[in-house]
Design a protein around this motif. Structure first.
Motif, PDB file in Angstrom:
ATOM      1  N   LEU A   8       0.815  -1.218   0.000  1.00  0.00           N
ATOM      2  CA  LEU A   8       0.000   0.000   0.000  1.00  0.00           C
ATOM      3  C   LEU A   8       0.846   1.264   0.000  1.00  0.00           C
ATOM      4  CD1 LEU A   8      -2.654  -1.120   2.632  1.00  0.00           C
ATOM      5  CD2 LEU A   8      -3.092  -0.723   0.202  1.00  0.00           C
ATOM      6  N   GLY A   9       2.156   1.110   0.128  1.00  0.00           N
ATOM      7  CA  GLY A   9       3.047   2.266   0.186  1.00  0.00           C
ATOM      8  C   GLY A   9       2.960   3.013   1.503  1.00  0.00           C
ATOM      9  N   GLY A  10       2.391   2.374   2.520  1.00  0.00           N
ATOM     10  CA  GLY A  10       2.149   3.049   3.786  1.00  0.00           C
ATOM     11  C   GLY A  10       2.962   2.499   4.934  1.00  0.00           C
ATOM     12  N   SER A  11       2.308   2.353   6.082  1.00  0.00           N
ATOM     13  CA  SER A  11       3.009   1.908   7.283  1.00  0.00           C
ATOM     14  C   SER A  11       2.121   0.957   8.082  1.00  0.00           C
ATOM     15  CB  SER A  11       3.405   3.106   8.141  1.00  0.00           C
ATOM     16  OG  SER A  11       2.262   3.849   8.526  1.00  0.00           O
ATOM     17  N   ALA A  12       2.776   0.137   8.921  1.00  0.00           N
ATOM     18  CA  ALA A  12       2.062  -0.820   9.776  1.00  0.00           C
ATOM     19  C   ALA A  12       2.319  -0.482  11.235  1.00  0.00           C
ATOM     20  CB  ALA A  12       2.534  -2.235   9.477  1.00  0.00           C
ATOM     21  N   HIS A  13       1.288  -0.718  12.070  1.00  0.00           N
ATOM     22  CA  HIS A  13       1.368  -0.386  13.490  1.00  0.00           C
ATOM     23  C   HIS A  13       0.566  -1.400  14.294  1.00  0.00           C
ATOM     24  CE1 HIS A  13       2.854   3.541  12.192  1.00  0.00           C
ATOM     25  NE2 HIS A  13       1.919   3.465  11.266  1.00  0.00           N
ATOM     26  N   PRO A  14       0.906  -1.579  15.573  1.00  0.00           N
ATOM     27  CA  PRO A  14       0.058  -2.416  16.426  1.00  0.00           C
ATOM     28  C   PRO A  14      -1.363  -1.837  16.473  1.00  0.00           C
ATOM     29  CG  PRO A  14       2.157  -1.984  17.492  1.00  0.00           C
ATOM     30  CD  PRO A  14       2.096  -1.085  16.269  1.00  0.00           C
TER      31      PRO A  14
ATOM     32  N   ILE B 298      -2.338  -3.117  12.161  1.00  0.00           N
ATOM     33  CA  ILE B 298      -3.079  -2.396  11.130  1.00  0.00           C
ATOM     34  C   ILE B 298      -2.101  -1.864  10.092  1.00  0.00           C
ATOM     35  CG2 ILE B 298      -3.072  -0.241  12.476  1.00  0.00           C
ATOM     36  CD1 ILE B 298      -5.943   0.279  11.282  1.00  0.00           C
ATOM     37  N   ALA B 299      -2.469  -1.992   8.816  1.00  0.00           N
ATOM     38  CA  ALA B 299      -1.666  -1.480   7.702  1.00  0.00           C
ATOM     39  C   ALA B 299      -2.401  -0.294   7.097  1.00  0.00           C
ATOM     40  CB  ALA B 299      -1.466  -2.571   6.651  1.00  0.00           C
ATOM     41  N   PHE B 300      -1.738   0.855   7.077  1.00  0.00           N
ATOM     42  CA  PHE B 300      -2.319   2.060   6.495  1.00  0.00           C
ATOM     43  C   PHE B 300      -1.779   2.281   5.088  1.00  0.00           C
ATOM     44  CE2 PHE B 300      -2.857   3.030  11.001  1.00  0.00           C
ATOM     45  CZ  PHE B 300      -4.144   3.540  11.021  1.00  0.00           C
ATOM     46  N   ALA B 301      -2.614   2.823   4.187  1.00  0.00           N
ATOM     47  CA  ALA B 301      -2.203   3.162   2.826  1.00  0.00           C
ATOM     48  C   ALA B 301      -1.364   4.430   2.832  1.00  0.00           C
ATOM     49  CB  ALA B 301      -3.423   3.357   1.932  1.00  0.00           C
ATOM     50  N   ASP B 302      -0.642   4.650   1.735  1.00  0.00           N
ATOM     51  CA  ASP B 302       0.259   5.797   1.629  1.00  0.00           C
ATOM     52  C   ASP B 302      -0.446   7.135   1.710  1.00  0.00           C
ATOM     53  OD1 ASP B 302      -0.917   5.474  -0.904  1.00  0.00           O
ATOM     54  OD2 ASP B 302       0.831   6.257  -1.945  1.00  0.00           O
TER      55      ASP B 302
ATOM     56  N   LEU C 141      -9.331  -9.345  -0.509  1.00  0.00           N
ATOM     57  CA  LEU C 141      -9.198  -7.905  -0.638  1.00  0.00           C
ATOM     58  C   LEU C 141      -8.773  -7.558  -2.047  1.00  0.00           C
ATOM     59  CD1 LEU C 141      -7.004  -7.198   2.509  1.00  0.00           C
ATOM     60  CD2 LEU C 141      -9.471  -6.919   2.329  1.00  0.00           C
ATOM     61  N   ALA C 142      -9.185  -6.401  -2.514  1.00  0.00           N
ATOM     62  CA  ALA C 142      -8.627  -5.788  -3.721  1.00  0.00           C
ATOM     63  C   ALA C 142      -8.084  -4.446  -3.259  1.00  0.00           C
ATOM     64  CB  ALA C 142      -9.680  -5.607  -4.806  1.00  0.00           C
ATOM     65  N   ILE C 143      -6.775  -4.246  -3.450  1.00  0.00           N
ATOM     66  CA  ILE C 143      -6.155  -3.015  -2.992  1.00  0.00           C
ATOM     67  C   ILE C 143      -5.386  -2.351  -4.127  1.00  0.00           C
ATOM     68  CG2 ILE C 143      -6.004  -3.775  -0.585  1.00  0.00           C
ATOM     69  CD1 ILE C 143      -3.036  -4.368  -1.038  1.00  0.00           C
ATOM     70  N   ALA C 144      -5.314  -1.037  -4.075  1.00  0.00           N
ATOM     71  CA  ALA C 144      -4.526  -0.273  -5.041  1.00  0.00           C
ATOM     72  C   ALA C 144      -3.151  -0.027  -4.447  1.00  0.00           C
ATOM     73  CB  ALA C 144      -5.214   1.054  -5.349  1.00  0.00           C
ATOM     74  N   SER C 145      -2.137  -0.181  -5.263  1.00  0.00           N
ATOM     75  CA  SER C 145      -0.769   0.035  -4.827  1.00  0.00           C
ATOM     76  C   SER C 145      -0.110   1.085  -5.709  1.00  0.00           C
ATOM     77  CB  SER C 145       0.028  -1.269  -4.920  1.00  0.00           C
ATOM     78  OG  SER C 145       1.388  -1.059  -4.598  1.00  0.00           O
TER      79      SER C 145
END
Length: 151
Positions: free
Chosen positions: A24-30, A39-43, A82-86
């Motif tokens: 997703l180009g983002g970040s992951a956090h507890p 949780i994985a957040f998108a960019d 899931l279908a996600i945009a990257s």
């Protein structure tokens, strides 16, 4: 309507969330509301996210809010995907999936094309690079669906 977030289960929630965040180009956090979850957040950092719960977690209606209850992990695949945009190109997406020891291949779904990824958790994720996303936006509409398949 806009889909804001979804949740999936994994035997290794942190690893799954980190790889999803990279895609997703983002970040992951507890994810403190659910013990052991991530949780994985998108960019775009606009709230688009995937919550990853420990395998076997069940959501229950609590007195005031949702309750996360542990349970035995599922033993097979499910219909959930899931279908996600990257922001990444398809070749980079495939390389990242392979680095995570996941299976990845480009697939034609009819109204759109995607990188179909099968995680080690038995979860299928359709990942669309920017070009695939542009085709998705024009091909995956209710009007186009009716034209292709009827009501």
């Amino acid at each position: 309507m806009t889909l804001l977030h979804a949740s999936i289960a994994a035997r290794a929630p942190a690893a799954m969330a980190r790889t999803l965040a990279m895609l997703l180009g983002g970040s992951a956090h507890p994810f403190p509301p659910c013990p052991g979850a991530w949780i994985a957040f998108a960019d775009a950092d606009d709230g688009t996210a995937v919550e990853v719960y420990p395998a076997g977690t069940r959501l229950k209606q609590g007195k005031d809010t949702v309750v996360f209850e542990p349970g035995p992990p599922r033993r097979s695949t499910s219909a959930t995907h899931l279908a996600i945009a990257s922001p990444l190109d398809a070749d980079v997406i495939i390389a990242m999936a392979q680095a995570a020891t996941w299976t990845a291949r480009i697939c034609d779904r009819g109204p759109f094309t995607c990188v179909e990824i099968w995680t080690g958790e038995g979860v299928m994720i359709e990942v669309l690079d920017p070009e695939m996303l542009a085709h998705y936006r024009t091909g995956m509409t209710a009007a186009r669906w009716r034209a292709m398949f009827g009501d």
